[in-house]
Motif scaffolding. Structure first.
Motif, PDB file in Angstrom:
ATOM      1  N   THR A   5       0.819  -1.222   0.000  1.00  0.00           N
ATOM      2  CA  THR A   5       0.000   0.000   0.000  1.00  0.00           C
ATOM      3  C   THR A   5       0.847   1.264   0.000  1.00  0.00           C
ATOM      4  OG1 THR A   5      -1.758  -1.174   1.194  1.00  0.00           O
ATOM      5  CG2 THR A   5      -1.837   1.239   1.201  1.00  0.00           C
ATOM      6  N   LEU A   6       1.825   1.331   0.905  1.00  0.00           N
ATOM      7  CA  LEU A   6       2.662   2.531   1.000  1.00  0.00           C
ATOM      8  C   LEU A   6       3.920   2.442   0.142  1.00  0.00           C
ATOM      9  CD1 LEU A   6       2.438   3.264   4.846  1.00  0.00           C
ATOM     10  CD2 LEU A   6       0.962   4.066   2.989  1.00  0.00           C
ATOM     11  N   GLU A  18       5.690 -13.022 -11.201  1.00  0.00           N
ATOM     12  CA  GLU A  18       6.555 -12.888 -12.375  1.00  0.00           C
ATOM     13  C   GLU A  18       6.378 -11.541 -13.062  1.00  0.00           C
ATOM     14  OE1 GLU A  18       8.910 -14.841 -13.430  1.00  0.00           O
ATOM     15  OE2 GLU A  18       8.591 -16.383 -11.912  1.00  0.00           O
ATOM     16  N   SER A  19       5.125 -11.139 -13.269  1.00  0.00           N
ATOM     17  CA  SER A  19       4.862  -9.871 -13.959  1.00  0.00           C
ATOM     18  C   SER A  19       3.534  -9.307 -13.490  1.00  0.00           C
ATOM     19  CB  SER A  19       4.844 -10.083 -15.479  1.00  0.00           C
ATOM     20  OG  SER A  19       4.535  -8.876 -16.151  1.00  0.00           O
ATOM     21  N   PRO A  20       3.553  -8.504 -12.441  1.00  0.00           N
ATOM     22  CA  PRO A  20       2.290  -7.970 -11.923  1.00  0.00           C
ATOM     23  C   PRO A  20       1.531  -7.109 -12.921  1.00  0.00           C
ATOM     24  CG  PRO A  20       4.194  -6.893 -10.907  1.00  0.00           C
ATOM     25  CD  PRO A  20       4.711  -8.053 -11.666  1.00  0.00           C
ATOM     26  N   ALA A  21       2.254  -6.412 -13.784  1.00  0.00           N
ATOM     27  CA  ALA A  21       1.576  -5.575 -14.776  1.00  0.00           C
ATOM     28  C   ALA A  21       0.769  -6.439 -15.743  1.00  0.00           C
ATOM     29  CB  ALA A  21       2.600  -4.737 -15.537  1.00  0.00           C
ATOM     30  N   ILE A  58      -6.379  -9.796 -12.920  1.00  0.00           N
ATOM     31  CA  ILE A  58      -6.036 -10.353 -11.622  1.00  0.00           C
ATOM     32  C   ILE A  58      -5.800  -9.217 -10.634  1.00  0.00           C
ATOM     33  CG2 ILE A  58      -4.365 -11.757 -10.345  1.00  0.00           C
ATOM     34  CD1 ILE A  58      -3.812 -13.250 -12.969  1.00  0.00           C
ATOM     35  N   ASN A  59      -6.403  -9.295  -9.467  1.00  0.00           N
ATOM     36  CA  ASN A  59      -6.234  -8.262  -8.440  1.00  0.00           C
ATOM     37  C   ASN A  59      -4.869  -8.459  -7.775  1.00  0.00           C
ATOM     38  OD1 ASN A  59      -6.340  -6.659  -6.055  1.00  0.00           O
ATOM     39  ND2 ASN A  59      -8.573  -6.680  -6.139  1.00  0.00           N
ATOM     40  N   VAL A  60      -3.876  -7.694  -8.183  1.00  0.00           N
ATOM     41  CA  VAL A  60      -2.499  -7.870  -7.728  1.00  0.00           C
ATOM     42  C   VAL A  60      -2.370  -7.630  -6.232  1.00  0.00           C
ATOM     43  CG1 VAL A  60      -0.135  -7.005  -7.931  1.00  0.00           C
ATOM     44  CG2 VAL A  60      -1.524  -7.322  -9.983  1.00  0.00           C
ATOM     45  N   ALA A  61      -2.955  -6.544  -5.743  1.00  0.00           N
ATOM     46  CA  ALA A  61      -2.832  -6.207  -4.326  1.00  0.00           C
ATOM     47  C   ALA A  61      -3.445  -7.298  -3.443  1.00  0.00           C
ATOM     48  CB  ALA A  61      -3.501  -4.861  -4.042  1.00  0.00           C
ATOM     49  N   ARG A  62      -4.590  -7.836  -3.859  1.00  0.00           N
ATOM     50  CA  ARG A  62      -5.250  -8.877  -3.065  1.00  0.00           C
ATOM     51  C   ARG A  62      -4.377 -10.124  -2.977  1.00  0.00           C
ATOM     52  NH1 ARG A  62     -10.809 -10.660  -5.383  1.00  0.00           N
ATOM     53  NH2 ARG A  62     -11.325  -8.517  -4.761  1.00  0.00           N
ATOM     54  N   TYR A  63      -3.829 -10.536  -4.095  1.00  0.00           N
ATOM     55  CA  TYR A  63      -2.969 -11.719  -4.096  1.00  0.00           C
ATOM     56  C   TYR A  63      -1.731 -11.505  -3.235  1.00  0.00           C
ATOM     57  CZ  TYR A  63      -5.399 -14.680  -7.489  1.00  0.00           C
ATOM     58  OH  TYR A  63      -6.308 -15.515  -8.105  1.00  0.00           O
ATOM     59  N   LYS A  64      -1.146 -10.328  -3.331  1.00  0.00           N
ATOM     60  CA  LYS A  64       0.046 -10.044  -2.534  1.00  0.00           C
ATOM     61  C   LYS A  64      -0.271 -10.043  -1.046  1.00  0.00           C
ATOM     62  CE  LYS A  64       2.869  -7.370  -5.816  1.00  0.00           C
ATOM     63  NZ  LYS A  64       4.159  -8.030  -5.552  1.00  0.00           N
ATOM     64  N   TYR A  65      -1.364  -9.420  -0.679  1.00  0.00           N
ATOM     65  CA  TYR A  65      -1.748  -9.373   0.735  1.00  0.00           C
ATOM     66  C   TYR A  65      -2.024 -10.776   1.274  1.00  0.00           C
ATOM     67  CZ  TYR A  65      -2.217  -4.444   2.159  1.00  0.00           C
ATOM     68  OH  TYR A  65      -1.957  -3.161   2.560  1.00  0.00           O
ATOM     69  N   ASN A 104       8.527  -3.151  -5.895  1.00  0.00           N
ATOM     70  CA  ASN A 104       7.164  -2.687  -5.658  1.00  0.00           C
ATOM     71  C   ASN A 104       6.455  -2.439  -6.980  1.00  0.00           C
ATOM     72  OD1 ASN A 104       7.493  -2.729  -2.864  1.00  0.00           O
ATOM     73  ND2 ASN A 104       8.236  -0.640  -2.793  1.00  0.00           N
ATOM     74  N   TYR A 105       5.164  -2.717  -7.007  1.00  0.00           N
ATOM     75  CA  TYR A 105       4.370  -2.550  -8.233  1.00  0.00           C
ATOM     76  C   TYR A 105       3.631  -1.217  -8.198  1.00  0.00           C
ATOM     77  CZ  TYR A 105       0.637  -3.252 -11.643  1.00  0.00           C
ATOM     78  OH  TYR A 105      -0.238  -3.102 -12.691  1.00  0.00           O
ATOM     79  N   PHE A 106       3.892  -0.403  -9.201  1.00  0.00           N
ATOM     80  CA  PHE A 106       3.208   0.878  -9.347  1.00  0.00           C
ATOM     81  C   PHE A 106       2.204   0.735 -10.490  1.00  0.00           C
ATOM     82  CE2 PHE A 106       7.156   1.810  -7.282  1.00  0.00           C
ATOM     83  CZ  PHE A 106       6.876   2.846  -6.413  1.00  0.00           C
ATOM     84  N   ARG A 107       0.941   0.616 -10.151  1.00  0.00           N
ATOM     85  CA  ARG A 107      -0.088   0.315 -11.138  1.00  0.00           C
ATOM     86  C   ARG A 107      -0.182   1.386 -12.217  1.00  0.00           C
ATOM     87  NH1 ARG A 107      -5.874   0.186 -12.050  1.00  0.00           N
ATOM     88  NH2 ARG A 107      -6.473  -1.936 -12.641  1.00  0.00           N
ATOM     89  N   GLU A 108       0.032   2.631 -11.834  1.00  0.00           N
ATOM     90  CA  GLU A 108      -0.122   3.717 -12.795  1.00  0.00           C
ATOM     91  C   GLU A 108       0.998   3.750 -13.842  1.00  0.00           C
ATOM     92  OE1 GLU A 108       1.823   5.243  -9.016  1.00  0.00           O
ATOM     93  OE2 GLU A 108       0.106   3.984  -9.572  1.00  0.00           O
TER      94      GLU A 108
END
Length: 325
Positions: A94-95, A192-195, A202-209, A319-323
């Motif tokens: 998140t942060l 492997e590739s969150p983007a 796929i909800n990346v944040a949910r899977y990571k959490y 870290n994954y930056f969605r934007e």
């Protein structure tokens, strides 16, 4: 032959907390999170498991149930380890804090958290904290009647506590989950590739959490095992004593494969108990160094002999930056 069987038996017992820590970190890293706080989460699980049983016994009095006490220890350890991982997830997912620094901070926090509350409980209890014989028996070896009496195989396969069998089954389930289920494949895609995974819906944040918190809970179970089995249900200052770091190295040794972690934990568990079964006439300090020397060798060898099939997930530690996708 008896010496070999005894060594293998002790190696399995000593390797169980390493296996749990390794499985928890494999699940975490498969999501792309490099959580170096395994040691801290194991510490948190250790004190939470002991406290859950200890305070349950104080409340139950003479009506203590070993099964209930053991279950509460498992739940308390899992939840506390998951809580530590939740802190890590919030900071990194998140942060978007630096994953390496956050993991190291979690290790320091977890060790301090456990030692503080362990000493506090000891002072309140009159000197030291220990669970009753009923709870110790619940974490003792299972009575499998005739199976345990089979020559050699009985001691090698049917003479352990329930946590050992749980850890082995968990390793097999995790290997199946990551390779054979859609959710597991989605998780690997996130690592492997969150983007790309995000673009596929796929909800990346949910899977990571979820992966990080569940992995942290499994690490917490490793700490509980150390406290309730290795230390016989007594709080020992700095009980985990570096085993979390060995688990991190075992992830690399196992090439991020849950089934290979079984072999790695057996080998490293054997190194920790080697001095009791193979006297070589060398100082005890050398024996104590062996697991950590092996850890360094594993890191060197795996860095030299890298292959595409045995590399960590490509986004691990980033870290994954969605934007920016």
């Amino acid at each position: 032959m008896d010496t070999l069987i005894n060594l293998l038996n002790a190696s399995i017992l000593a390797g169980t907390p390493l296996l749990l820590g390794t499985l928890g970190e494999i699940l975490t890293e498969k999501s792309g999170n490099l959580n170096l706080g395994v040691e801290g989460m194991m510490f948190m699980g250790a004190i939470a498991g002991l406290a859950s049983s200890f305070y349950y016994e104080a409340a139950a009095g003479a009506a203590v149930s070993g099964a209930v006490s053991a279950l509460l220890a498992v739940l308390g350890a899992f939840l506390c380890g998951a809580f530590g991982a939740l802190i890590y997830s919030f900071l990194t997912v998140t942060l978007r804090a630096n994953q390496n620094v956050t993991g190291l901070t979690l290790t320091i926090f977890g060790a301090g958290f456990a030692n503080f509350f362990g000493e506090h409980m000891a002072l309140r209890a009159g000197g030291y904290v220990a669970v009753s014989e009923v709870t110790k028996a619940a974490f003792g070896n299972l009575n499998l009647s005739s199976l345990s009496s089979i020559p050699y195989l009985g001691k090698l396969l049917f003479s352990y506590n329930f946590v050992v069998y749980f850890a082995v089954v968990l390793a097999l389930i995790l290997a199946w989950f990551l390779n054979k289920t859609r959710t597991g494949l989605n998780l690997r895609a996130v690592g492997e590739s969150p983007a790309t995974a995000d673009a596929a819906g796929i909800n990346v944040a949910r899977y990571k959490y979820l992966a990080t918190c569940i992995g942290g809970g499994v690490c917490g179970l490793g700490g509980m095992y150390i406290c309730m089995v290795t230390c016989k249900g007594v709080w020992v200052h700095n009980a985990v004593s570096g085993q979390g770091w060995i688990a991190v190295a075992l992830v690399i040794f196992a090439a991020w494969c849950a089934s290979r972690a079984l072999l790695g934990s057996l080998l490293f568990g054997g190194l920790t108990v080697l001095r009791m079964y193979v006297p070589l006439g060398i100082p005890m300090q050398i024996y104590d160094m062996l697991p950590f020397v092996a850890t360094v060798l594993v890191l060197i060898i795996t860095s030299i002999r890298q292959s595409s099939e045995r590399l960590q997930p490509k986004s691990c530690g980033i870290n994954y930056f969605r934007e920016e996708r």
